[in-house]
Design a protein around this motif. Structure first.
Motif, PDB file in Angstrom:
ATOM      1  N   ASN A   1       0.856  -1.180   0.000  1.00 53.00           N
ATOM      2  CA  ASN A   1       0.000   0.000   0.000  1.00 53.00           C
ATOM      3  C   ASN A   1       0.893   1.232   0.000  1.00 53.00           C
ATOM      4  OD1 ASN A   1      -1.851   1.988   0.411  1.00 53.00           O
ATOM      5  ND2 ASN A   1      -2.627   1.209   2.348  1.00 53.00           N
TER       6      ASN A   1
ATOM      7  N   THR B   1      -7.053  -0.455   1.474  1.00 50.97           N
ATOM      8  CA  THR B   1      -6.946  -0.962   0.100  1.00 50.97           C
ATOM      9  C   THR B   1      -7.502  -2.370  -0.016  1.00 50.97           C
ATOM     10  OG1 THR B   1      -4.705  -1.662   0.633  1.00 50.97           O
ATOM     11  CG2 THR B   1      -4.944   0.435  -0.521  1.00 50.97           C
TER      12      THR B   1
ATOM     13  N   CYS C   1      -8.135  -3.121  -3.680  1.00 50.76           N
ATOM     14  CA  CYS C   1      -6.885  -3.239  -4.449  1.00 50.76           C
ATOM     15  C   CYS C   1      -6.173  -4.557  -4.174  1.00 50.76           C
ATOM     16  CB  CYS C   1      -5.956  -2.060  -4.131  1.00 50.76           C
ATOM     17  SG  CYS C   1      -6.552  -0.463  -4.715  1.00 50.76           S
TER      18      CYS C   1
ATOM     19  N   GLN D   1       1.688  -1.020   4.645  1.00 51.17           N
ATOM     20  CA  GLN D   1       1.077  -2.348   4.463  1.00 51.17           C
ATOM     21  C   GLN D   1       0.117  -2.635   5.603  1.00 51.17           C
ATOM     22  OE1 GLN D   1       0.514  -4.172   2.292  1.00 51.17           O
ATOM     23  NE2 GLN D   1       0.784  -6.324   2.673  1.00 51.17           N
TER      24      GLN D   1
END
Length: 379
Positions: free
Chosen positions: A277, A283, A286, A379
């Protein structure tokens, strides 16, 4: 934020592994060279050279930003050290120096103010280690992961194994594992009001990363065995997708435009192998798309083998690699779900400006960073 004795010993262990990794790289490259496998030797040294060059560039750029307005003579000396690809050892020296003081000599209380000397040393130690961990993330995906892919490909292509090949793969797995865990530890220290990265969460995160990366490397190795051209096209396409995504995210990690584009280029390479990220935002969509794509491509590669080269399915190595690829992918996804369900930080830092400079040791101006890490990969 607290730099503990355990953190110090991990730092020492990381430095030892870093040195051993260099020795193993040169040893493996020399063995391939002596056997007449010049191309493998050159590839290993190219990965090493590229990784070292990029990490030196970022390391020097950070020193230049941190020491802005200080003694230019010291900066010139640092430049020369980085020119000879030894900049990481300066960073390890600072980290060991501050880390030793923070872990063994400081006794600041839990409620100590930011002006307290012990708190200042703690921040110095954590910042120094964080910079090293950021550089090691670059090294992991610019050198360690590609080298692991290369060694697996050579093993599958020729079938002959030597001790130095296993040594290279073992160092690659150790390097990836240590880099990923240390990266997440640094991230947790940079996020306010977050729980400590405990032993169980470390293992879950480690297995999630290591298994998904391993599955993807095995998949790329299989497609490379089938066609080097297709493999290169696939990797370039994935890099273009990753690089385009970083452009869309408008990253602001570097002060220099050139360094920012280099950073985005490197992030594009990182995204080939693992999801990160970039902006510290949620996310879920994603990461779901990312690993769903990896799953589809992995299964697609195995199906291509069935229709393109059905005779190879009978080979024992293909059966073993296929099982390992699917098993590591499934287990990696399971650990991913467990990690994001129970262990992932839920608070995300927003980029904040750097704080003012304060007087350091011997009157040296030292910038206290709110966090370079907060503009880095998240992350």
């Amino acid at each position: 934020m607290k730099f503990t004795k355990q953190n110090f010993f991990f730092l020492v262990g990381g430095m030892i592994i870093y040195v051993v990794d260099i020795v193993v790289d040169f040893w493996v490259a020399s063995r391939y060279f002596c056997q007449g496998q010049y191309s493998w030797s050159i590839w290993i040294m190219c990965f090493r050279g590229l990784s070292s060059t990029i990490t030196q560039l970022f390391s020097y750029e950070w020193f230049k930003n941190d020491w802005e307005g200080t003694d230019t003579g010291k900066l010139k000396l640092v430049f020369l050290v980085h020119l000879f690809h030894c900049g990481i050892f300066i960073r390890y020296w600072f980290a060991l120096k501050y880390g030793c003081q923070a872990a063994f000599k400081q006794t600041g209380g839990r409620g100590a103010s930011e002006e307290d000397p012990s708190t200042f040393i703690q921040k110095q130690a954590i910042d120094a280690v964080t910079d090293i961990n950021m550089l090691r993330v670059f090294k992991t995906f610019l050198e360690t992961t590609p080298q692991l892919f290369l060694q697996i490909y050579i093993l599958m292509e020729h079938g002959k194994t030597h001790f130095y090949q296993y040594a290279a793969m073992m160092m690659s797995f150790c390097g990836i594992s240590l880099s990923m865990v240390d990266y997440q530890i640094s991230l947790r220290k940079s996020l306010p009001d977050k729980e400590e990265f405990r032993v169980l969460s470390k293992f879950v995160y480690l297995f999630y990363k290591l298994l998904t990366i391993t599955s993807w490397i095995l998949s790329i190795s299989l497609i490379t065995l089938l066609s080097v051209r297709i493999s290169v096209i696939l990797l370039i396409f994935l890099w273009i997708c990753g690089f385009s995504w970083t452009l869309k995210q408008h990253t602001t990690f570097c002060k220099s435009k050139k360094m920012e584009y280099l950073y985005r280029t490197v992030v594009g390479i990182i995204l080939i192998f693992s999801f990160f990220n970039i902006k510290g935002r949620r996310t879920k969509d994603c990461i779901s798309i990312y690993y769903a794509t990896h799953t589809v491509v992995t299964l697609g590669i195995l199906f291509v083998y069935m229709f393109w080269k059905p005779s190879i399915i009978k080979e024992i190595y293909f059966t073993i690699v296929s099982i390992l690829t699917i098993l590591s992918l499934v287990l990696g996804i399971i650990f991913l779900v467990v990690y994001y369900s129970h262990f992932h930080p839920t608070t995300y830092c927003r980029p904040q400006p750097y704080s003012d400079e304060i007087d350091g040791v011997a009157g040296q101006k030292v910038r206290v960073k709110i966090g370079r890490f907060q503009n880095f990969l998240m992350q």
